[in-house]
Design a protein around this motif. Structure first.
Motif, short mmCIF file in Angstrom:
data_model
loop_
_atom_site.label_atom_id
_atom_site.label_comp_id
_atom_site.label_asym_id
_atom_site.label_seq_id
_atom_site.Cartn_x
_atom_site.Cartn_y
_atom_site.Cartn_z
N THR A 56 0.82 -1.22 0.00
CA THR A 56 0.00 0.00 0.00
C THR A 56 0.85 1.27 0.00
O THR A 56 0.48 2.25 -0.65
CB THR A 56 -0.97 0.03 1.19
N ASP A 57 1.96 1.25 0.70
CA ASP A 57 2.82 2.45 0.72
C ASP A 57 3.38 2.75 -0.67
O ASP A 57 3.51 3.91 -1.05
CB ASP A 57 3.96 2.29 1.73
N LYS A 58 3.70 1.70 -1.42
CA LYS A 58 4.20 1.91 -2.78
C LYS A 58 3.12 2.50 -3.67
O LYS A 58 3.39 3.38 -4.49
CB LYS A 58 4.70 0.58 -3.37
N LEU A 59 1.89 2.03 -3.50
CA LEU A 59 0.79 2.59 -4.29
C LEU A 59 0.58 4.06 -3.96
O LEU A 59 0.48 4.90 -4.85
CB LEU A 59 -0.50 1.81 -4.03
N LYS A 60 0.56 4.38 -2.68
CA LYS A 60 0.36 5.77 -2.26
C LYS A 60 1.48 6.67 -2.78
O LYS A 60 1.23 7.80 -3.19
CB LYS A 60 0.26 5.87 -0.75
N ALA A 61 2.70 6.15 -2.77
CA ALA A 61 3.83 6.94 -3.27
C ALA A 61 3.70 7.19 -4.77
O ALA A 61 4.04 8.28 -5.25
CB ALA A 61 5.15 6.22 -2.97
N SER A 62 3.20 6.23 -5.51
CA SER A 62 3.07 6.40 -6.95
C SER A 62 1.96 7.38 -7.32
O SER A 62 2.00 8.00 -8.38
CB SER A 62 2.85 5.06 -7.64
N LEU A 63 0.97 7.56 -6.45
CA LEU A 63 -0.13 8.49 -6.72
C LEU A 63 0.36 9.93 -6.78
O LEU A 63 -0.22 10.75 -7.50
CB LEU A 63 -1.21 8.37 -5.65
N VAL A 64 1.42 10.24 -6.06
CA VAL A 64 1.95 11.60 -5.99
C VAL A 64 2.41 12.10 -7.36
O VAL A 64 2.29 13.28 -7.66
CB VAL A 64 3.11 11.66 -4.98
N PHE A 65 2.89 11.19 -8.19
CA PHE A 65 3.49 11.57 -9.47
C PHE A 65 2.50 11.67 -10.62
O PHE A 65 2.89 11.96 -11.75
CB PHE A 65 4.62 10.60 -9.81
N VAL A 74 -5.07 16.72 -12.62
CA VAL A 74 -5.71 15.92 -11.57
C VAL A 74 -4.82 15.86 -10.32
O VAL A 74 -3.61 16.09 -10.39
CB VAL A 74 -6.00 14.48 -12.03
N THR A 75 -5.45 15.55 -9.23
CA THR A 75 -4.77 15.23 -7.98
C THR A 75 -5.41 13.95 -7.46
O THR A 75 -6.62 13.87 -7.32
CB THR A 75 -4.96 16.34 -6.93
N ILE A 76 -4.60 12.95 -7.23
CA ILE A 76 -5.10 11.67 -6.73
C ILE A 76 -4.57 11.46 -5.32
O ILE A 76 -3.39 11.63 -5.07
CB ILE A 76 -4.66 10.50 -7.64
N HIS A 77 -5.47 11.10 -4.42
CA HIS A 77 -5.03 10.80 -3.06
C HIS A 77 -5.82 9.62 -2.50
O HIS A 77 -6.90 9.30 -2.98
CB HIS A 77 -5.15 12.02 -2.15
N SER A 78 -5.25 8.99 -1.51
CA SER A 78 -5.88 7.85 -0.86
C SER A 78 -6.84 8.34 0.22
O SER A 78 -6.46 9.14 1.07
CB SER A 78 -4.78 6.98 -0.23
N VAL A 79 -8.05 7.84 0.19
CA VAL A 79 -9.05 8.22 1.19
C VAL A 79 -8.96 7.29 2.38
O VAL A 79 -9.14 7.71 3.52
CB VAL A 79 -10.47 8.20 0.57
N GLY A 80 -8.67 6.03 2.14
CA GLY A 80 -8.57 5.07 3.25
C GLY A 80 -8.12 3.71 2.77
O GLY A 80 -8.05 3.44 1.58
N THR A 81 -7.80 2.86 3.72
CA THR A 81 -7.42 1.48 3.42
C THR A 81 -8.20 0.56 4.34
O THR A 81 -8.66 0.95 5.40
CB THR A 81 -5.90 1.24 3.63
N SER A 82 -8.29 -0.69 3.91
CA SER A 82 -9.02 -1.66 4.71
C SER A 82 -8.33 -3.00 4.64
O SER A 82 -7.75 -3.35 3.66
CB SER A 82 -10.45 -1.77 4.17
#
Length: 82
Positions: A56-65, A74-82
């Motif tokens: 999940t951390d790798k996915l969140k890091a890739s969203l920044v770029f 666009v701006t993509i960010h993580s709302v939550g994880t489960s």
């Protein structure tokens, strides 16, 4: 988030490309990333991605770029994880 509506498949393609650029084919395979198309909400511009819990951390890091999808800012960010 975007001022214009962005399709879910275009969003997932951008996320997939960003993950592959950052972590390569092997990292992408480890993540086991899957877009849940039924969960894409065009009005809210929200969706769900299934990924291995230790990636999940790798996915969140890739969203920044990700800055543009289909020539829309666009701006993509993580709302939550489960």
């Amino acid at each position: 988030m975007s001022d214009l509506a962005v399709d879910g498949s275009q969003t997932f393609a951008a996320i997939h490309e960003s993950m592959q650029e950052m972590y390569g084919q092997y990292g992408l395979a480890q993540a086991g990333m899957q877009f849940i198309a039924e969960k894409w909400n065009m009005g809210k511009q929200r969706g769900m991605i299934r990924i291995n819990h230790d990636q999940t951390d790798k996915l969140k890091a890739s969203l920044v770029f990700i800055n543009t999808i289909n020539n829309c800012d666009v701006t993509i960010h993580s709302v939550g994880t489960s």
